[in-house]
Design an enzyme around this catalytic site. Structure first.
Site, PDB file in Angstrom:
ATOM      1  N   ARG A  91      10.684   0.536   0.750  1.00  0.00           N
ATOM      2  CA  ARG A  91       8.689   0.979  -0.084  1.00  0.00           C
ATOM      3  C   ARG A  91       8.684  -0.626   0.446  1.00  0.00           C
ATOM      4  O   ARG A  91       8.623  -1.234   0.059  1.00  0.00           O
ATOM      5  CB  ARG A  91       8.602   1.215  -1.073  1.00  0.00           C
ATOM      6  CG  ARG A  91       9.114   1.990  -1.381  1.00  0.00           C
ATOM      7  CD  ARG A  91       8.498   2.672  -2.912  1.00  0.00           C
ATOM      8  NE  ARG A  91       6.875   2.693  -2.971  1.00  0.00           N
ATOM      9  CZ  ARG A  91       5.739   3.915  -2.632  1.00  0.00           C
ATOM     10  NH1 ARG A  91       5.845   4.869  -3.643  1.00  0.00           N
ATOM     11  NH2 ARG A  91       4.533   3.853  -2.870  1.00  0.00           N
TER      12      ARG A  91
ATOM     13  N   TYR B 116      12.875 -17.167  -1.975  1.00  0.00           N
ATOM     14  CA  TYR B 116      11.409 -17.117  -1.035  1.00  0.00           C
ATOM     15  C   TYR B 116      11.301 -18.046  -0.540  1.00  0.00           C
ATOM     16  O   TYR B 116      11.915 -18.999  -0.106  1.00  0.00           O
ATOM     17  CB  TYR B 116      10.788 -18.159  -3.056  1.00  0.00           C
ATOM     18  CG  TYR B 116      10.204 -17.781  -3.554  1.00  0.00           C
ATOM     19  CD1 TYR B 116       8.916 -17.190  -2.561  1.00  0.00           C
ATOM     20  CD2 TYR B 116      10.337 -17.447  -5.200  1.00  0.00           C
ATOM     21  CE1 TYR B 116       8.238 -16.548  -3.802  1.00  0.00           C
ATOM     22  CE2 TYR B 116       8.640 -16.903  -6.096  1.00  0.00           C
ATOM     23  CZ  TYR B 116       7.733 -16.124  -4.570  1.00  0.00           C
ATOM     24  OH  TYR B 116       6.496 -16.248  -5.781  1.00  0.00           O
TER      25      TYR B 116
ATOM     26  N   GLU C  48       7.589 -17.923   0.754  1.00  0.00           N
ATOM     27  CA  GLU C  48       6.360 -18.304   2.091  1.00  0.00           C
ATOM     28  C   GLU C  48       6.115 -18.895   2.979  1.00  0.00           C
ATOM     29  O   GLU C  48       6.781 -19.910   2.999  1.00  0.00           O
ATOM     30  CB  GLU C  48       5.582 -18.747   0.698  1.00  0.00           C
ATOM     31  CG  GLU C  48       5.247 -18.199  -0.872  1.00  0.00           C
ATOM     32  CD  GLU C  48       3.987 -19.059  -2.249  1.00  0.00           C
ATOM     33  OE1 GLU C  48       4.507 -20.304  -1.430  1.00  0.00           O
ATOM     34  OE2 GLU C  48       3.689 -18.479  -2.745  1.00  0.00           O
TER      35      GLU C  48
ATOM     36  N   THR D 249       2.633   1.671   6.459  1.00  0.00           N
ATOM     37  CA  THR D 249       3.888   1.555   5.355  1.00  0.00           C
ATOM     38  C   THR D 249       4.673   2.438   5.854  1.00  0.00           C
ATOM     39  O   THR D 249       4.868   2.723   7.495  1.00  0.00           O
ATOM     40  CB  THR D 249       3.405   3.337   3.789  1.00  0.00           C
ATOM     41  OG1 THR D 249       3.010   4.175   4.273  1.00  0.00           O
ATOM     42  CG2 THR D 249       2.371   2.381   2.931  1.00  0.00           C
TER      43      THR D 249
ATOM     44  N   LYS E 282       7.200   6.208   4.307  1.00  0.00           N
ATOM     45  CA  LYS E 282       6.637   8.269   4.254  1.00  0.00           C
ATOM     46  C   LYS E 282       7.714   8.543   5.655  1.00  0.00           C
ATOM     47  O   LYS E 282       8.906   8.580   5.497  1.00  0.00           O
ATOM     48  CB  LYS E 282       5.491   7.765   4.181  1.00  0.00           C
ATOM     49  CG  LYS E 282       4.364   7.178   3.930  1.00  0.00           C
ATOM     50  CD  LYS E 282       3.184   8.015   3.552  1.00  0.00           C
ATOM     51  CE  LYS E 282       2.521   6.855   2.531  1.00  0.00           C
ATOM     52  NZ  LYS E 282       1.942   6.214   2.144  1.00  0.00           N
TER      53      LYS E 282
ATOM     54  N   ASP F  17      -5.309   3.534  10.124  1.00  0.00           N
ATOM     55  CA  ASP F  17      -4.275   3.272   8.523  1.00  0.00           C
ATOM     56  C   ASP F  17      -3.221   4.845   8.973  1.00  0.00           C
ATOM     57  O   ASP F  17      -3.706   5.787   9.286  1.00  0.00           O
ATOM     58  CB  ASP F  17      -4.567   3.898   7.701  1.00  0.00           C
ATOM     59  CG  ASP F  17      -3.771   3.674   6.559  1.00  0.00           C
ATOM     60  OD1 ASP F  17      -2.591   3.895   6.798  1.00  0.00           O
ATOM     61  OD2 ASP F  17      -4.240   3.572   5.713  1.00  0.00           O
TER      62      ASP F  17
HETATM   63  N1  DSN Z   1      -1.810   8.113  -1.294  1.00  0.00           N
HETATM   64  C1  DSN Z   1      -0.217   8.436  -1.136  1.00  0.00           C
HETATM   65  C2  DSN Z   1       0.094   9.870  -0.356  1.00  0.00           C
HETATM   66  O1  DSN Z   1      -0.413  10.288   0.093  1.00  0.00           O
HETATM   67  O2  DSN Z   1       1.071  10.098  -1.381  1.00  0.00           O
HETATM   68  C3  DSN Z   1      -0.447   7.537  -0.206  1.00  0.00           C
HETATM   69  O3  DSN Z   1      -0.996   6.181  -0.516  1.00  0.00           O
END
Ligand code: DSN
Length: 429
Positions: A251, A70, A72, A242, A245, A216
């Protein structure tokens, strides 16, 4: 001393409840399911635009022993002892994120993309403040202000969309809406828009009304990292992404920002929204970023774009209509209305044929989100597996055969055996 220690350890029983036996030994039911998922990923052509295949190194780091801990707080300022190593791991991830994207500050703790975006709302806004973001049905993300998301419930959302003729972003409309509504936050970014964004235009719109600009870049972060897409970092106050992708990591998520916003962002992530970071994911992000810093990653990013273009060209040749008529990133959005069939039955039939896609709304869709008119396709996963333009051309042919047959079972079975045969010879990390 040494002898006493040996004696003591000899008297210890085996660890209780937590053993070093394998998953297959302790939970064969789950082990079987995971083995089946591995087979599925190995034998199908995965075309979900937001997915990828991580390397073995990323998987190793992501399930490492550091998960036992942990932490924090932030490196050097934790609420727990025992952070000698984890502080170094998190600093490594932070420094690599800053280096890769040329950012002044990086926070690598958000658990995923939605919490990363929410942290930006929390850092800069009060409930009820106005936000200008891209409409979900035109390609935006839930957290850009959809009514279904907390962002659409707690903030006053003004949505911009596409030009009805070109289906591309209409920057005059975005500027007009900004002048009219005076947002405190302007969001650029998307989940289903197949074109690059004009970050300079977004910057000038945000400046005109004194708004914070958030980009984003979750979908195209890997392309930015590899130089196959312009970087938003020089233009935006804050960039969220993120890590799983096109960036091809575990993730998780990151927030990059200008130094002047660092304290606000860090405070919003912890303690504002989250408790402890997921340390094993931080480790996996660190090694993902190291992979993305290598020259091969630039080749990967360029190939993702070339492959998406080849897929788009092949689909157009087979009479498919594409939103914006093509792509200049990693994704293709097919409007199936001229084929007289909905996205949901097509996606289900393609899955049976070994082609994994997702049904998706198209701009001005006259069908409900549960069975919209579009199909979203992406190149990141199969580019990792080694597909090039010729294979993506083949994918367009397979999709054409299935759709043009009216989702005929025999054709689906034929295509399924071809997709399986090709995937069976491709390496997978
Ligand atoms: N909206 C999802 C996607 O593009 O698959 C990602 O959050």
């Amino acid at each position: 001393m040494q002898q006493a220690a040996i004696k003591l350890s000899q008297s210890f029983p085996k660890p209780r409840g937590s053993s070093s036996a394998s998953l297959a030994q302790t939970d064969p039911q789950l082990a079987t399911l995971l083995a089946q998922e591995e087979e599925r990923q190995r034998l199908k052509v995965r075309l979900i635009a937001s997915e990828n295949y991580v390397s073995s190194a990323v998987r190793e780091a992501g399930s490492s022993i550091i998960t036992n801990q942990y932490s924090e707080g932030y490196p050097g300022a934790r609420y727990y002892e025992g952070q000698q190593i984890v502080d170094q791991v998190e600093r490594l991830a932070i420094e690599r994120a800053k280096q890769l994207f040329g950012a002044e500050h990086a926070n690598v703790q958000p658990h995923s993309g939605s919490p990363a975006n929410l942290a930006v709302y929390l850092a800069f806004l009060k409930p009820g403040d106005t936000v200008l973001g891209m409409q979900l049905s035109h390609g935006g993300h839930l957290t850009h202000g959809s009514k279904a998301s907390i962002t659409g419930k707690y903030w006053n959302i003004v949505s911009y969309g596409l030009d009805p003729q070109t289906k591309r972003l209409d920057y005059d409309q975005i500027r007009r809406l900004a002048r009219e509504h005076n947002p405190k936050l302007v969001i650029a970014g998307h989940s289903a828009y197949p074109r690059q964004l004009d970050f300079a235009a977004f910057r000038s719109i945000a400046d005109e009304v004194g708004a914070i600009l958030l980009v984003d870049m979750a979908h195209f972060a890997g392309l930015v990292a590899g130089g196959a897409h312009p970087s938003p970092v020089p233009y935006a106050d804050v960039v969220t992404t993120t890590t799983h992708k096109s960036l091809r990591g575990p993730r998780g998520a990151m927030i990059l920002c200008r130094a002047e916003h660092a304290a606000k962002i860090d405070k919003a992530v912890f303690p504002g929204l989250q408790g402890g970071p997921h340390n094993a994911i931080t480790a996996a992000i660190a090694t993902t970023l190291q992979e993305a810093l290598q020259p091969e990653f630039a080749a990967y990013a360029a190939q993702c774009v070339a492959n998406a273009r080849a897929l788009a060209a092949g689909l157009i040749d087979r009479g498919f209509e594409l939103v914006t008529g093509g792509t200049d990133n990693h994704l293709v959005l097919v409007d199936l209305r001229n084929k007289g069939i909905g996205g949901k039955p097509v996606a289900a039939a393609l899955d049976r044929a070994g082609l994994v896609t997702n049904y998706n709304a198209v701009p001005w869709d006259d069908h409900p989100p549960q069975n919209p008119s579009g199909l979203r396709l992406g190149s990141p996963s199969m580019t990792t597996r080694g597909f090039r333009e010729a294979e993506f051309r083949k994918v367009s042919e397979w999709i054409g055969r299935v759709v043009d047959s009216g989702l005929d079972d025999e054709v689906i079975a034929e295509v399924a055996s071809e997709t399986r045969a090709l995937c069976a010879v491709l390496p997978m990390p």
